[in-house]
Design a protein around this motif. Structure first.
Motif, short mmCIF file in Angstrom:
data_model
loop_
_atom_site.label_atom_id
_atom_site.label_comp_id
_atom_site.label_asym_id
_atom_site.label_seq_id
_atom_site.Cartn_x
_atom_site.Cartn_y
_atom_site.Cartn_z
N ASP A 139 -3.42 -31.66 -6.05
CA ASP A 139 -2.67 -32.86 -5.29
C ASP A 139 -3.65 -33.93 -5.06
O ASP A 139 -3.99 -34.47 -3.91
N PRO A 143 2.27 -38.07 -4.93
CA PRO A 143 3.21 -37.65 -5.88
C PRO A 143 4.10 -38.82 -6.11
O PRO A 143 4.62 -39.30 -4.90
N ARG B 86 5.10 -33.86 -1.35
CA ARG B 86 4.47 -35.24 -0.54
C ARG B 86 3.68 -34.72 0.83
O ARG B 86 2.57 -35.01 1.00
N ARG B 88 2.32 -31.55 1.09
CA ARG B 88 1.27 -30.83 0.82
C ARG B 88 -0.02 -31.88 0.20
O ARG B 88 -1.11 -31.60 0.57
N TYR B 89 0.55 -32.98 -0.21
CA TYR B 89 -0.63 -33.95 -0.47
C TYR B 89 -1.22 -34.60 0.47
O TYR B 89 -2.31 -34.70 0.73
N CYS B 92 -3.45 -31.95 1.74
CA CYS B 92 -4.83 -31.68 1.17
C CYS B 92 -5.75 -32.90 1.10
O CYS B 92 -6.90 -32.66 1.23
#
Lengths: 196, 225
Positions: A139, A143, B86, B88-89, B92
């Motif tokens: 990631d 996204p 999203r 998780r982005y 992270c």
């Protein structure tokens, strides 16, 4: 002139500007260390002489040599540390297994450092979510869409997606795959994101 | 972003019995985003928010397991999938930003940790602390074995605290005020300027030195943008 060789090491890194890793310059390192040894020995004899015979005129040259020594030490540390930072960046780019041509450019101690770094990072990532872990090297970009179109650049064999479907990644074939599954493969150069 | 969550995560409230205020998933995500932006834009490492991270992790696992039950081809599923991606982005990216700062400033981070008074909250989570210590030891051993050991006797140590650059707290940051502040002392930029005080109105945006408003960032009164 003193210090020249140490600066040459730094220049070598500087020329490879975009984070590439040049081969470890064992020879250059040894030459700088030899120079330091010579400077140090010379200083030792001069210091003894200055003390025993009270020759104050030796002191400026002792000081000069000491400055050279400090400078060499600093340059070497900078050379080695900057290489570590580049190696670290490689871990994030390629994942935990480095391509052989990169490993070839690293010295044994650097490989050791890399292995230890890998271990620290892995145990750090494992600690999330009650032992389940979270791969934070994934990631990397926000996204935009769930699925992306990718083209295979080399044969990779079968590849399973979350819902159990298996696709065969053959060279030059194109697929429509979930983004979160292929990010790593794209960075490894197996897949290419097709932007139409 | 957080609307799609609200029908999922009711169990998060039970898990937080040690926390006084009950958080809805929407608030939780807002908290994460706030911490993320602050961490991304501040030059130095901020206090860890490990309880937020843990809650978000739970939330994510919960949402994933809910998704397993949805039948294939459901439109709702892909919306939720996107939502998970999203979140998780953000998570992270937040953890990455922290780790990068720890690696960049490791001697200073550890020094700060050492000089921390008893009872004062730590900047690092236990895992981050372990990582920083390992990183320090690893790097130090490396420098020793490759070069320092082979140097003359009086040059075999490098003070990493001096060798590794410190975070630049004098850099400028953009911020939005969340709670009205009065009498913030702004230090002079040049010799012919004098220091002066400003009031920060709620909702206003400013460009200031990080050093001036660092305490307000950690108290949550301003948000870096």
């Amino acid at each position: 002139m003193f210090g020249e060789k140490a600066v040459e090491l730094i220049r070598e890194l500087h020329r490879m500007s975009d984070g590439q890793l040049p081969a470890f310059n064992e020879d250059g390192l040894r030459q700088v260390l030899q120079e330091m040894e010579a400077l140090y020995d010379q200083n030792q004899t001069d210091v003894n002489e200055a003390k025993a015979e009270g020759r104050a005129e030796l002191i400026p040259s002792i000081k000069l040599r000491h400055c050279c020594l400090l400078r060499n030490q600093r340059c070497l540390a900078a050379y080695l540390y900057d290489r570590l930072l580049r190696i670290r960046a490689l871990r994030w780019e390629y994942g935990s297994v480095l391509p052989p041509n990169v490993r070839f450019h690293m010295c044994a101690e650097e490989l050791q450092w890399f292995a230890q770094y890998k271990k620290s990072l892995a145990s750090f990532m494992r600690s999330f979510g009650g032992g389940e872990g979270l791969d934070i090297t994934q990631d990397m970009k926000p996204p935009k869409s769930l699925y992306i179109e990718v083209r295979c650049l080399k044969d990779h064999g079968e590849f399973e997606i979350d819902d159990g479907t298996v696709v065969l990644l053959k060279k030059n074939s194109q697929h429509f795959l979930p983004r979160w599954k292929c990010e790593q493969l794209i960075r490894q150069g197996v897949l290419e994101h097709v932007v139409s | 972003m957080s609307d799609a969550l609200s029908d999922h995560g009711s169990d998060i409230q039970q898990d937080d019995s040690q926390e006084e205020d009950v958080m809805t998933p929407a608030e939780l995500i807002a908290k994460l985003e706030e911490a993320w932006l602050n961490e991304k834009f501040s030059p130095e490492l901020l206090e860890n928010k490990s309880e937020v991270v843990e809650c978000v992790m739970e939330q994510l696992t919960h949402m994933e397991s809910n998704l397993q039950r949805v039948k294939k081809g459901d439109v709702k599923a892909s919306v939720h999938r996107m939502e998970i991606d999203r979140i998780r982005y953000v998570l992270c990216s937040y953890l990455r930003a922290r780790l990068q700062k720890i690696e960049r400033f490791f001697p200073h981070v550890l020094e700060k940790e050492k000089s921390r008074a008893e009872g004062e909250p730590s900047l690092l989570s236990p895992e981050e602390y372990a990582f920083a210590k390992e990183y320090y030891a690893n790097t130090e051993t490396y420098l020793k074995t490759v070069a320092l050991k082979r140097m003359p006797a009086n040059l075999q140590t490098v003070d990493l605290l001096k060798a590794v650059p410190e975070p630049c707290v004098d850099s400028f940051v953009f911020l939005r005020v969340k709670e009205r502040q009065e009498n913030i002392l702004v230090e002079p930029e040049t010799d012919d300027q004098r220091e002066y005080v400003v009031d920060l109105e709620e909702g206003s945006q400013h460009l200031m030195r990080y050093r001036t408003i660092a305490p307000l960032v950690s108290s949550g009164a301003v948000q870096l943008i």
